[in-house]
Design a protein around this motif. Structure first.
Motif, PDB file in Angstrom:
ATOM      1  N   GLU A 265       0.843  -1.198   0.000  1.00 13.61           N
ATOM      2  CA  GLU A 265       0.000   0.000   0.000  1.00 13.61           C
ATOM      3  C   GLU A 265       0.876   1.245   0.000  1.00 13.61           C
ATOM      4  OE1 GLU A 265      -2.445   2.980  -0.004  1.00 13.61           O
ATOM      5  OE2 GLU A 265      -3.158   0.927  -0.349  1.00 13.61           O
ATOM      6  N   ASP A 267      -0.069   4.576   0.408  1.00 13.21           N
ATOM      7  CA  ASP A 267      -0.379   5.568   1.440  1.00 13.21           C
ATOM      8  C   ASP A 267      -0.020   5.024   2.824  1.00 13.21           C
ATOM      9  OD1 ASP A 267      -1.887   8.128   2.256  1.00 13.21           O
ATOM     10  OD2 ASP A 267      -2.894   6.568   3.432  1.00 13.21           O
ATOM     11  N   ARG A 268       0.812   5.764   3.558  1.00 10.65           N
ATOM     12  CA  ARG A 268       1.315   5.256   4.840  1.00 10.65           C
ATOM     13  C   ARG A 268       0.185   5.046   5.853  1.00 10.65           C
ATOM     14  NH1 ARG A 268       6.058   4.438   7.027  1.00 10.65           N
ATOM     15  NH2 ARG A 268       6.298   4.446   9.306  1.00 10.65           N
ATOM     16  N   LYS A 269      -0.746   5.985   5.916  1.00  9.96           N
ATOM     17  CA  LYS A 269      -1.831   5.864   6.889  1.00  9.96           C
ATOM     18  C   LYS A 269      -2.690   4.637   6.593  1.00  9.96           C
ATOM     19  CE  LYS A 269      -5.588   8.422   9.068  1.00  9.96           C
ATOM     20  NZ  LYS A 269      -6.362   9.707   9.105  1.00  9.96           N
ATOM     21  N   SER A 270      -3.017   4.431   5.308  1.00 13.47           N
ATOM     22  CA  SER A 270      -3.812   3.256   4.921  1.00 13.47           C
ATOM     23  C   SER A 270      -3.058   1.968   5.220  1.00 13.47           C
ATOM     24  CB  SER A 270      -4.162   3.319   3.425  1.00 13.47           C
ATOM     25  OG  SER A 270      -4.980   4.433   3.149  1.00 13.47           O
ATOM     26  N   ASN A 285       4.684  -0.842   3.044  1.00 13.46           N
ATOM     27  CA  ASN A 285       4.354   0.511   2.629  1.00 13.46           C
ATOM     28  C   ASN A 285       5.268   0.916   1.480  1.00 13.46           C
ATOM     29  OD1 ASN A 285       4.923   3.825   3.943  1.00 13.46           O
ATOM     30  ND2 ASN A 285       3.297   3.155   2.580  1.00 13.46           N
ATOM     31  N   THR A 309      -5.917  -1.198  -6.451  1.00  7.87           N
ATOM     32  CA  THR A 309      -5.889   0.204  -6.031  1.00  7.87           C
ATOM     33  C   THR A 309      -7.067   0.927  -6.694  1.00  7.87           C
ATOM     34  OG1 THR A 309      -4.597   1.139  -7.869  1.00  7.87           O
ATOM     35  CG2 THR A 309      -3.374   0.011  -6.124  1.00  7.87           C
TER      36      THR A 309
END
Length: 458
Positions: A265, A267-270, A285, A309
């Motif tokens: 993934e 996006d780090r938060k996701s 990540n 995605t």
């Protein structure tokens, strides 16, 4: 039937296309005037520009005498409020909402949708539908499309015929004689970009995309007959750790204990959310297009890769890269149907169309009569409809050979009590039987007539 469709995006437009083509009174509502104009210019529908959740906008759309409201805007909250207004102000009998946020979908909060709270009759989750489609692709990797019917007793398989296919150039009528015990039938063929329902004397050629309806116990044998072999999917790489990727990874952890999966993934938060939600799955990540990261995820040893995605081009390119690194089976999530013809030349084995899966899910709850399931094929070119035969149906009491089916309709299977049968001319259709039919889009209305469309659906 009078239907108000809130949201004129891809899903809303496709639903409007289906329903207006079947002589329903359809009104499309969207805050974007350009989308409303596109719908009214290309379809036989009325259009209202405005926010669907506003009572005056629903009033102008004809909510006072509407039979159904389908809320499919991009906002979960707008969809929920639209259903509330439709119920409280206009007493609309049936309300369907598309909800994407997983928080709204947790079982412990299901009381939220009771009639005395938020009165939504049917909640559709695109992410869950797409995740389920991804799992079906993994369960039959030799097929480019697959869907289950008849409570899991039958399956639709989409198979591309290669040069080593043993039944190439064989008339379909002969297949019945050659494999008399095989409970499978070819219901649709796509050749040179055109989908059609084949005749018994038609032959199959290399490059044909065949849609085959088969008993669940005969799936492996059916694939062998059409030149395909089943392989275990023990190592899986998922590119995309958003709602869809996370749902797939969770399902893999629950259902297939021996599967080792990794999620990539960007996006780090996701990625952090996915890592917290998953127990046995490794989350990386980074960019799914990064060859080094793909290798770190084990793409060279993976049995399959899913690119899910929210960007079509990223999905396509990461699938191509995974294939180049040696992954034998790659699946890409594709929203734009015009990109689908590129799948073959790029070496992408299968794709998932979120619009088609969501449309199929919504249609399942719209059809009249005793319709149990609807699956949309291609760009709404055809449908597979599973329905219970009513006693007043024109089909009831007749043998299949005596029923006046349109040219674009073929019976895939018939279930009597708990037994799924391959259709034959002498098979009698009785009240209570469940029938699965492949129907070209222009013939869907006639199929509904044969299934005895009636107001008892409501």
């Amino acid at each position: 039937m009078k239907v108000i469709i809130c949201g004129a995006g891809q899903v809303g437009w496709q639903i409007a296309r289906h329903l207006s083509g079947e002589q329903n009174d359809v009104t499309v509502v969207d805050s974007n005037p350009d989308l409303v104009r596109r719908a009214t210019e290309t379809l036989d529908v009325q259009g209202i520009a405005g926010f669907a959740s506003y009572p005056d906008v629903l009033d102008r759309a004809g909510a006072r005498d509407a039979d159904m409201v389908i809320a499919a805007t991009y906002s979960d909250e707008v969809n929920m409020v639209t259903c509330q207004v439709a119920h409280s102000v206009f007493s609309v009998q049936r309300k369907i909402a598309r909800l994407r946020s997983q928080s709204y979908l947790q079982a412990i909060y299901s009381d939220l949708y009771r009639r005395d709270h938020l009165p939504i009759d049917v909640v559709i989750s695109p992410e869950r539908e797409v995740a389920a489609a991804a799992m079906r692709r993994l369960s039959a990797p030799a097929a480019f499309d697959t869907e289950t019917f008849m409570d899991g007793q039958a399956q639709l398989l989409g198979v591309t015929l290669d040069e080593d296919c043993p039944v190439v150039n064989t008339p379909l009528r002969q297949l019945t004689d050659l494999f008399s015990t095989l409970r499978a039938i070819v219901v649709g063929v796509r050749r040179d970009g055109t989908l059609f329902a084949p005749e018994p004397e038609d032959q199959l050629f290399v490059g044909d995309d065949c849609y085959i309806f088969t008993h669940i116990e005969d799936v492996s044998r059916t694939l062998e007959v059409f030149g395909k072999t089943q392989k275990k999917q023990d190592r899986i790489v998922i590119v995309g750790g958003g709602n869809v990727g996370l749902e797939v990874a969770k399902t893999l952890e629950k259902n297939r204990t021996r599967v080792r999966s990794k999620v990539i993934e960007l996006d780090r938060k996701s990625a952090e959310i996915a890592a917290e939600a998953l127990e046995r799955t490794i989350v990386l990540n980074g960019d799914g297009l990064d060859a080094a990261l793909l290798k770190e995820a084990g793409i060279t040893r993976a049995d399959a890769m899913l690119a899910v995605t929210d960007d079509d081009k990223t999905n396509m390119l990461s699938a191509v890269r995974a294939k180049a690194e040696g992954c034998p089976y790659v699946v890409a999530l594709i929203n734009d149907p015009t990109l689908v013809p590129m799948m073959g030349p790029l070496g992408i084995d299968a794709h998932i169309n979120p619009r088609a899966t969501t449309v199929s899910s919504i249609l399942r709850h719209i059809r009249h009569g005793r319709v149990r399931q609807v699956y949309s094929i291609g760009d709404a070119e055809a449908e597979v409809i599973e329905a219970e035969v009513l006693s007043t149906s024109p089909m009831a009491g007749q043998k299949l050979r005596d029923i006046d089916f349109p040219e674009g309709v073929l019976v895939g299977a018939v279930r009597k009590r708990d037994e799924v049968l391959r259709p034959s001319g002498g098979l009698r259709i009785d009240d209570g039987d469940v029938v699965a039919l492949f129907a070209m889009a222009d013939d869907v209305q006639e199929v509904e007539r044969l299934m005895q469309v009636s107001i008892d659906f409501f």
